[in-house]
Design a protein around this motif. Sequence first.
Motif, PDB file in Angstrom:
ATOM      1  N   VAL A 398      -6.137  -9.166  -1.544  1.00  0.00           N
ATOM      2  CA  VAL A 398      -5.836  -7.677  -1.299  1.00  0.00           C
ATOM      3  C   VAL A 398      -7.695  -7.067  -0.106  1.00  0.00           C
ATOM      4  N   SER A 401      -7.934  -8.536   3.023  1.00  0.00           N
ATOM      5  CA  SER A 401      -6.836  -8.057   4.195  1.00  0.00           C
ATOM      6  C   SER A 401      -6.635  -6.485   4.716  1.00  0.00           C
ATOM      7  N   TYR A 403      -7.910  -3.730   2.652  1.00  0.00           N
ATOM      8  CA  TYR A 403      -7.377  -2.231   2.633  1.00  0.00           C
ATOM      9  C   TYR A 403      -8.503  -2.198   1.606  1.00  0.00           C
ATOM     10  N   THR A 404      -8.758  -0.977   0.985  1.00  0.00           N
ATOM     11  CA  THR A 404      -9.644   0.011   1.085  1.00  0.00           C
ATOM     12  C   THR A 404     -10.322  -1.378  -0.677  1.00  0.00           C
ATOM     13  N   MET A 407      -8.894   0.051  -4.150  1.00  0.00           N
ATOM     14  CA  MET A 407      -7.057  -0.388  -3.382  1.00  0.00           C
ATOM     15  C   MET A 407      -6.877  -1.734  -4.091  1.00  0.00           C
ATOM     16  N   SER A 408      -8.377  -2.918  -4.124  1.00  0.00           N
ATOM     17  CA  SER A 408      -8.666  -4.014  -4.310  1.00  0.00           C
ATOM     18  C   SER A 408      -9.327  -4.087  -6.047  1.00  0.00           C
ATOM     19  N   CYS A 411      -5.684  -4.128  -7.903  1.00  0.00           N
ATOM     20  CA  CYS A 411      -5.252  -4.466  -8.184  1.00  0.00           C
ATOM     21  C   CYS A 411      -5.463  -5.783  -9.091  1.00  0.00           C
ATOM     22  N   LYS A 443       5.086   0.322  -3.294  1.00  0.00           N
ATOM     23  CA  LYS A 443       4.056   0.054  -2.056  1.00  0.00           C
ATOM     24  C   LYS A 443       4.413   0.064  -0.714  1.00  0.00           C
ATOM     25  N   GLY A 448       3.044   1.109   2.541  1.00  0.00           N
ATOM     26  CA  GLY A 448       1.866   0.138   1.916  1.00  0.00           C
ATOM     27  C   GLY A 448       1.351  -0.608   1.457  1.00  0.00           C
ATOM     28  N   PHE A 449       1.943  -1.584   1.552  1.00  0.00           N
ATOM     29  CA  PHE A 449       1.288  -3.430   1.461  1.00  0.00           C
ATOM     30  C   PHE A 449       2.669  -3.786   2.527  1.00  0.00           C
TER      31      PHE A 449
END
Length: 739
Positions: A398, A401, A403-404, A407-408, A411, A443, A448-449
């Motif tokens: 994540v 890739s 993302y913030t 967010m990682s 996850c 998401k 989002g994903f």
Amino acid sequence: MSVQKTDDAQNRTLTAEELAAIEEKYDESAPTRPVSPGFALFLKGVALTFAVYHYLTAGFGLPTDYWHMGWHLSGLFILTYALFPIIRTRNSYDMKTGLMHYGGVPYLDLLLMLLGVASALYLGFAWHGVPWLGIEEQTFRMGNPNGYDMVFGCILIVLVLDIARRTLGWVLPAIICVFMAYALFGPIFPGILQHPGVKFRTFVSSMYFPQEGIFGVTLWVVSTIVFHFVLFGVIAQRTGLGQLFIDNATILAGRYTGGPAKVSVVSSAFFGTISGSSVANTVSTGSLTIPNMKRLGYPGHFAGGVEAAASAGGQITPPIMGAAAFIMAEFLEVPYTTIVIAAIFPALLHYVGVFSVVHLMARRLNLQGMTKDALPKFAAVWRDGWANLVPLVGLLVVLFSGYTPYMSAFCGISLALVTGMSRVKAPITLIYPAAFIAFVIWKYSDQGFDLTMSAVLIACAVLGAFNPQERIRLPQMAETFETGVKYALAVGAASAAVGLVVGVINTTGVGFRIGFMVTQGAGALGADLAGLFSFGGYELFSVDQITLFLSLIFIALACILMGAGIPTTALYIMLVSVAQPALAQLGVPPIASHMFVLYYGVVAEITPPVCTSAYAAAAIANSNPFRTGISAFTLGLGKVVAPMAFVYAPVLLFVSQTGFDLWTFSYAATSCILGVICLSSAVVGYLLVPMGALFRVLMAIAGIVFIAPSLQADLIAALIAAPAVLSQIVQRKGVTHVA
């Protein structure tokens, strides 16, 4: 017989309780006072609410900044004033009862707790104005605070300094007070430091309202990103990732010369990828590696020094570095992944340095590796522990890739919960992967994903449920969350307090003033020294080169001296404001100057007389703390000079504005590694055979010159090292011939 018993006692493996006591003693933020069972239950609820709030907002969206940071500060005030005494004395951690206490906490601390929460939340409450109290919208109050703003602003400034003092000691608040005095009393300072001064009302407004001061970038980064990664590291260690790292390090390095010491280096490198705390790294990996080193024949102080030096690299080891790295990303306005990439070679160079010293010392002492029977079995380790890598893999996928970071972290934490608590054999526990999979699908449906990311995360959640290890129950995981929150209290308090320094720097421009003084002083001294390096009409080094070198020396010394009592994050924030303007004037790229300061901030953690990681290692090794600190410092000598290389060859950071060239990188990296090896041989006094004092000096000088990668410098370094190396080869052949 008595000697044998003493040795066994010194080399025994410490219990979990003894290790926790060591971490509590040497990690300033760890010791807390006892409270009554009822109050402890309340604090447990606060800690869990704090952790769950941050976890959920990372995944489902952050509230407005001033509310988010306000809630974060509120949690810090409640837990800090409940758990940390006003003054640390011999009996301050005893249970207190009586008329002046409630649940073991003095009424004064309860009052300060309430005032802290009120001042932290007032900003959100009054942001859009409160007409019935005569409070205008915040936009109209900026620079012209009303009475309520002044009262709550003053309270918050004082209490933020107080919680920093309670968790980290007096040094940091004292330095911050000097900065505050500079802002308020500018006209009394001499020369270039003099400025008109900041009015008290303007000062309080700047320090209290967002963008600058307490509610500025440092608190935002810690409350939005750093806490989540601290929590992930604690959960990942609890679920077994730390043990997986140690087992694999033992498999990789245990059988070779000086095996347990190399295991310490490799396991600390692995463990550093998920934890930014040097003391926690030292205790976690040192509990196994230090007794093994002592059993092999390493002196206790050296065994402790190896672990402390290796563990200090946790804050500069990607992908999960210390809090300063996240703040660096905000200062430079680049993605965190850019900082991660830039930190790869610096971390590698650090571990190469420690590994070299360990190897050479083992050769000098003729220490053998671990026996085959003592090594963990590769198949058994991975059969039982493979699932513990799932959360780290999910987090990295994540993160890289685009993302913030939060967010990682969300996850990663979610997958750690799945891996630790969910098992296919217990169907009721499948609610955890089901909930995360539902989140991923939501998401994806909300764009989002993308499809690939969604598939990877769902696969990770499914795999995590097949973890063969014993699952962790909900009460145990709740304790882990609580531990994660306690680990984050000190860095939270430091970030809020250091926000005052950032505010002062932005308000007064003191960073540029001091930076100018550094470069001017270095320039004047460089001009005086230039004659020493001139031979006829030939200049060995130009005035600009000498000025840059002296500026780096001045800044490095400031980092090491101030780091004696200041956390790395706070030290980085204060000194980068000086280093960046000074080095920018000399043409150094921003990321190189920032990484330079961060690196030296970490070096301060193993620099006597204050080196908490080394003292924790000494407690495990049962060795002299100061001597252990000296060993840790000498083991980290490569790290002391390595940051110079980033300045002279920014290509080593991969992402510098100067660009990346594979040949230039390869040449500079080889030069730096040769320098670190030369320094290591000088520290140990051994390369191929024992080395005399004169040749050790030559190797040390050659190592320092190698660190500045250029053909001219490398040729000079090679000439300096040649007598020592040739002598080693000749002596080695002589020894081999005699044998």
